[in-house]
Design a protein around this motif. Structure first.
Motif, PDB file in Angstrom:
ATOM      1  N   ASN A  12      35.754  52.854 100.589  1.00 26.85           N
ATOM      2  CA  ASN A  12      34.648  53.324 100.360  1.00 26.85           C
ATOM      3  C   ASN A  12      35.530  53.723  99.457  1.00 26.85           C
ATOM      4  O   ASN A  12      34.204  55.343  99.133  1.00 26.85           O
ATOM      5  N   SER A  13      36.047  53.961  97.770  1.00 26.37           N
ATOM      6  CA  SER A  13      36.843  54.373  96.892  1.00 26.37           C
ATOM      7  C   SER A  13      35.164  54.612  96.489  1.00 26.37           C
ATOM      8  O   SER A  13      33.861  54.150  96.020  1.00 26.37           O
ATOM      9  N   ILE A  14      35.235  55.370  95.254  1.00 28.82           N
ATOM     10  CA  ILE A  14      34.179  55.872  94.666  1.00 28.82           C
ATOM     11  C   ILE A  14      34.184  54.387  93.392  1.00 28.82           C
ATOM     12  O   ILE A  14      32.689  54.757  92.911  1.00 28.82           O
ATOM     13  N   LYS A  15      35.105  54.337  92.875  1.00 28.02           N
ATOM     14  CA  LYS A  15      35.017  52.702  91.995  1.00 28.02           C
ATOM     15  C   LYS A  15      34.612  51.847  92.658  1.00 28.02           C
ATOM     16  O   LYS A  15      33.414  51.415  92.520  1.00 28.02           O
ATOM     17  N   ASN A  16      34.552  51.760  93.933  1.00 23.89           N
ATOM     18  CA  ASN A  16      33.990  50.483  94.848  1.00 23.89           C
ATOM     19  C   ASN A  16      32.689  50.674  94.836  1.00 23.89           C
ATOM     20  O   ASN A  16      31.755  49.743  95.132  1.00 23.89           O
ATOM     21  N   THR A  17      32.400  52.242  95.471  1.00 24.21           N
ATOM     22  CA  THR A  17      30.942  52.581  95.225  1.00 24.21           C
ATOM     23  C   THR A  17      29.531  52.310  93.907  1.00 24.21           C
ATOM     24  O   THR A  17      28.857  51.429  94.007  1.00 24.21           O
ATOM     25  N   ARG A  18      30.430  52.586  93.165  1.00 28.60           N
ATOM     26  CA  ARG A  18      29.885  52.381  92.141  1.00 28.60           C
ATOM     27  C   ARG A  18      29.816  50.134  91.276  1.00 28.60           C
ATOM     28  O   ARG A  18      28.713  50.140  91.137  1.00 28.60           O
ATOM     29  N   ILE A  19      31.297  49.676  91.718  1.00 32.45           N
ATOM     30  CA  ILE A  19      30.560  48.550  91.527  1.00 32.45           C
ATOM     31  C   ILE A  19      29.826  48.000  92.072  1.00 32.45           C
ATOM     32  O   ILE A  19      29.036  47.473  91.869  1.00 32.45           O
ATOM     33  N   ASN A  20      29.331  47.955  93.963  1.00 30.05           N
ATOM     34  CA  ASN A  20      28.812  48.181  94.824  1.00 30.05           C
ATOM     35  C   ASN A  20      27.132  48.421  94.289  1.00 30.05           C
ATOM     36  O   ASN A  20      26.167  47.771  94.228  1.00 30.05           O
ATOM     37  N   MET A  21      26.989  48.973  93.384  1.00 24.29           N
ATOM     38  CA  MET A  21      25.693  49.687  93.245  1.00 24.29           C
ATOM     39  C   MET A  21      25.350  48.424  92.296  1.00 24.29           C
ATOM     40  O   MET A  21      24.287  48.746  91.882  1.00 24.29           O
ATOM     41  N   GLU A  22      26.230  49.018  90.939  1.00 28.08           N
ATOM     42  CA  GLU A  22      26.093  48.407  89.835  1.00 28.08           C
ATOM     43  C   GLU A  22      26.000  46.524  89.884  1.00 28.08           C
ATOM     44  O   GLU A  22      25.346  45.863  89.406  1.00 28.08           O
TER      45      GLU A  22
END
Length: 130
Positions: A4-14
């Motif tokens: 649930n890192s910020i990077k993983n969240t951004r990748i999921n959204m993109e």
């Protein structure tokens, strides 16, 4: 990288945004229902796999045929995703039918029916008092 890192969240959204666009504009399969929504995308931290939750507004037959159409187009979708999103690895995509929106609409209808019945009962009691 944590799940649930910020990077993983951004990748999921993109990935979710791009997959929604690919499904809406890129796939010409007639089995895919026009009211198909990408609810969420979960990319694993190692960027190898992606689970895509898809909701179809329609009957159960439309949902099943849409899922078959999406599964047959996995290669095309993955290639388009690789072209649009710059990731070290392009994840293998798995489409999963998500019925949470349909469930929410059903629950909303049930709540509306109950409140309508309560209003009707209150109006009936008021008319009897008058």
């Amino acid at each position: 990288m944590r799940k649930n890192s910020i990077k993983n969240t951004r990748i999921n959204m993109e990935v979710q945004r791009e997959l929604a666009d690919i499904i809406r504009t890129g796939i010409k399969d007639p089995r895919i229902h026009p009211m198909t929504t990408v609810v969420s995308a979960e990319v694993t931290p190692d960027l190898k796999y992606c689970k895509v939750y898809v909701s179809v507004l329609g009957d159960e037959e439309a949902a099943k045929s849409t899922l078959l159409g999406l599964r047959s187009a996995e290669g095309f979708v993955r290639r388009e995703l690789a072209r649009r999103v710059n990731l070290r690895n392009t994840p293998e995509i798995t489409f999963v039918l998500d019925q949470s929106i349909e469930y929410g609409v059903h629950m909303s209808r049930l709540i509306d029916e109950v409140t309508k019945d309560l209003r009707d009962e209150e109006n009936g009691e008021r008319n009897e008092e008058e």
